[in-house]
Write a protein that holds these residues in place. Structure first.
Motif, PDB file in Angstrom:
ATOM      1  N   LEU A  83       0.819  -1.211   0.000  1.00 44.49           N
ATOM      2  CA  LEU A  83       0.000   0.000   0.000  1.00 44.49           C
ATOM      3  C   LEU A  83       0.853   1.261   0.000  1.00 44.49           C
ATOM      4  CD1 LEU A  83      -2.864  -0.985   2.478  1.00 44.49           C
ATOM      5  CD2 LEU A  83      -2.729  -1.297  -0.003  1.00 44.49           C
ATOM      6  N   THR A  86       1.937   2.495  -3.475  1.00 49.08           N
ATOM      7  CA  THR A  86       0.939   2.996  -4.417  1.00 49.08           C
ATOM      8  C   THR A  86       0.928   4.519  -4.389  1.00 49.08           C
ATOM      9  OG1 THR A  86      -0.859   3.023  -2.786  1.00 49.08           O
ATOM     10  CG2 THR A  86      -0.474   0.948  -3.980  1.00 49.08           C
ATOM     11  N   GLN A  88      -1.381   6.552  -3.633  1.00 46.29           N
ATOM     12  CA  GLN A  88      -2.061   7.065  -2.444  1.00 46.29           C
ATOM     13  C   GLN A  88      -1.230   6.930  -1.190  1.00 46.29           C
ATOM     14  OE1 GLN A  88      -5.890   4.821  -2.737  1.00 46.29           O
ATOM     15  NE2 GLN A  88      -6.802   6.816  -2.317  1.00 46.29           N
ATOM     16  N   ALA A  93      -4.599   4.833   1.066  1.00 52.26           N
ATOM     17  CA  ALA A  93      -5.253   3.565   0.741  1.00 52.26           C
ATOM     18  C   ALA A  93      -6.090   3.074   1.915  1.00 52.26           C
ATOM     19  CB  ALA A  93      -4.206   2.524   0.361  1.00 52.26           C
ATOM     20  N   ARG A 126      -4.687  -3.312  -5.597  1.00 53.63           N
ATOM     21  CA  ARG A 126      -3.619  -2.348  -5.303  1.00 53.63           C
ATOM     22  C   ARG A 126      -2.280  -2.822  -5.867  1.00 53.63           C
ATOM     23  NH1 ARG A 126      -6.280   1.542  -5.625  1.00 53.63           N
ATOM     24  NH2 ARG A 126      -7.627  -0.058  -6.517  1.00 53.63           N
ATOM     25  N   VAL A 129      -1.978  -1.112  -9.134  1.00 50.09           N
ATOM     26  CA  VAL A 129      -1.664   0.308  -8.962  1.00 50.09           C
ATOM     27  C   VAL A 129      -0.205   0.503  -8.564  1.00 50.09           C
ATOM     28  CG1 VAL A 129      -2.260   2.372  -7.646  1.00 50.09           C
ATOM     29  CG2 VAL A 129      -4.062   0.801  -8.378  1.00 50.09           C
ATOM     30  N   MET A 130       0.312  -0.391  -7.738  1.00 49.10           N
ATOM     31  CA  MET A 130       1.720  -0.315  -7.358  1.00 49.10           C
ATOM     32  C   MET A 130       2.615  -0.537  -8.574  1.00 49.10           C
ATOM     33  SD  MET A 130       3.936  -2.863  -4.896  1.00 49.10           S
ATOM     34  CE  MET A 130       3.877  -4.133  -6.174  1.00 49.10           C
ATOM     35  N   ARG A 133       2.335   2.616 -11.085  1.00 47.20           N
ATOM     36  CA  ARG A 133       2.108   3.878 -10.376  1.00 47.20           C
ATOM     37  C   ARG A 133       2.581   5.099 -11.151  1.00 47.20           C
ATOM     38  NH1 ARG A 133       5.679   0.651  -7.820  1.00 47.20           N
ATOM     39  NH2 ARG A 133       7.862   1.256  -7.740  1.00 47.20           N
TER      40      ARG A 133
END
Length: 321
Positions: A83, A86, A88, A93, A126, A129-130, A133
């Motif tokens: 998390l 990512t 965010q 997150a 996620r 997204v990681m 990114r």
């Protein structure tokens, strides 16, 4: 029990060989060294454990305890490492997930069937997204339609260059009515899905889905239809529309970056082919080629960045570019 990302609720499948490549360390100075990449096996295992605990606190009376549990578990190193990588970050997150859980209202008609599914889909997506990114998103429908990085699936289909099927969303009331009638009269012809809004995809995703489609055809029981793709690239504005309809459609998303696809799963039960497809997708996840998320009727796939170059070469070879 074999499950994508070790999440509960999936079925065991036969062991079949896979053509997916073995995991390789990403190349290039802009990528982090493999030794400091988050441990995705540990992340998926920690998420699976969390899902069991969330399921045990599924009642409305347990809402406060459930929020505390999730808040604590997301801080554990195995989950926090992903998390935090990512856009965010860990705090963003965690706040997003806790807010989504607080807002969730059970409804059997909603695409997200229960709270456990919401947590599973959010956390496992996620990884997408990681991975991506630093990639720009397609913000508008016009950007998707005009991007030179995307190819027209219909052009490829007409030339017999696709090894998977899809259908477009009907654009008129008459078209929607005709499709609903066909579903009732001939349910084995196509899955119950709205179809693609954009019949476009990245070249690497076409190569991936063609490869999965060939492998599935080779191992599926006789009479099973080809691989069916239910979603590909989306714009951020379309993602917002899906969210309003109750879908698990968050931003950022692998779909809005062009690196994700959803493939039909539930429909293949009627052909005895669901477990075969599940096993070959999980084998590709174990090889590090994709991230797999069980979304219920469909499974979500996101291409790993380190597979991009190989699949681009595969596409160019297949299409004689």
């Amino acid at each position: 029990m074999r499950v994508p990302s070790r999440s509960p609720g999936q079925r065991p499948g036969p062991s079949i060989p896979t053509s997916a490549p073995t995991r390789r360390a990403p190349a290039g100075p802009s990528r982090r060294l493999a030794s400091v990449e988050p441990d995705l096996d540990a992340y998926r295992a920690a998420v699976a454990d969390l899902l069991v605990e969330v399921g045990a606190l599924a009642s409305a009376a347990s809402a406060a305890a459930r929020q505390v549990l999730v808040d604590q578990r997301l801080r554990e190193p195995a989950i926090a490492a992903v998390l935090d990588a990512t856009p965010q970050g860990l705090v963003g997150a965690r706040e997003t997930l806790l807010l989504e859980m607080a807002r969730y209202q059970p409804d059997e008609r909603r695409p997200v069937s229960d709270l456990t599914a919401l947590v599973r889909i959010y956390l496992l997506s996620r990884i997408d997204v990681m991975w991506w990114r630093d990639a720009p998103a397609y913000r508008t429908d016009e950007q998707v339609g005009g991007s030179a990085d995307l190819v027209d699936l219909e052009w490829l289909r007409r030339r017999d260059l696709l090894r998977f099927r899809y259908q477009e969303q009907p654009t008129t009331l008459l078209g929607r009515g005709a499709r609903a009638l066909r579903r009732r009269v001939r349910p084995s012809v196509a899955p119950h899905t709205s179809g693609l809004l954009f019949r476009r995809a990245r070249r690497e995703m076409v190569a991936l889905l063609n490869d999965v489609g060939r492998e599935f055809t080779a191992h599926a029981p006789p009479g099973a239809p080809p691989l069916w793709v239910t979603s590909l690239v989306r714009s951020a504005e379309h993602q917002h529309r899906l969210r309003q309809l109750g879908y698990a459609a968050w931003l950022p998303s692998g779909h809005c970056l062009g690196w994700a696809a959803d493939v039909e799963m539930a429909w293949f039960d009627r052909f005895g082919a669901r477990d075969t497809l599940a096993e070959l997708l999980l084998a590709r996840q174990r090889a590090g080629e994709v991230n797999v998320v069980d979304e219920g009727q469909a499974w979500h796939l996101c291409l790993a960045p380190e597979s991009r170059g190989r699949l681009r070469r595969v596409y160019e070879a297949e299409m004689a570019v």
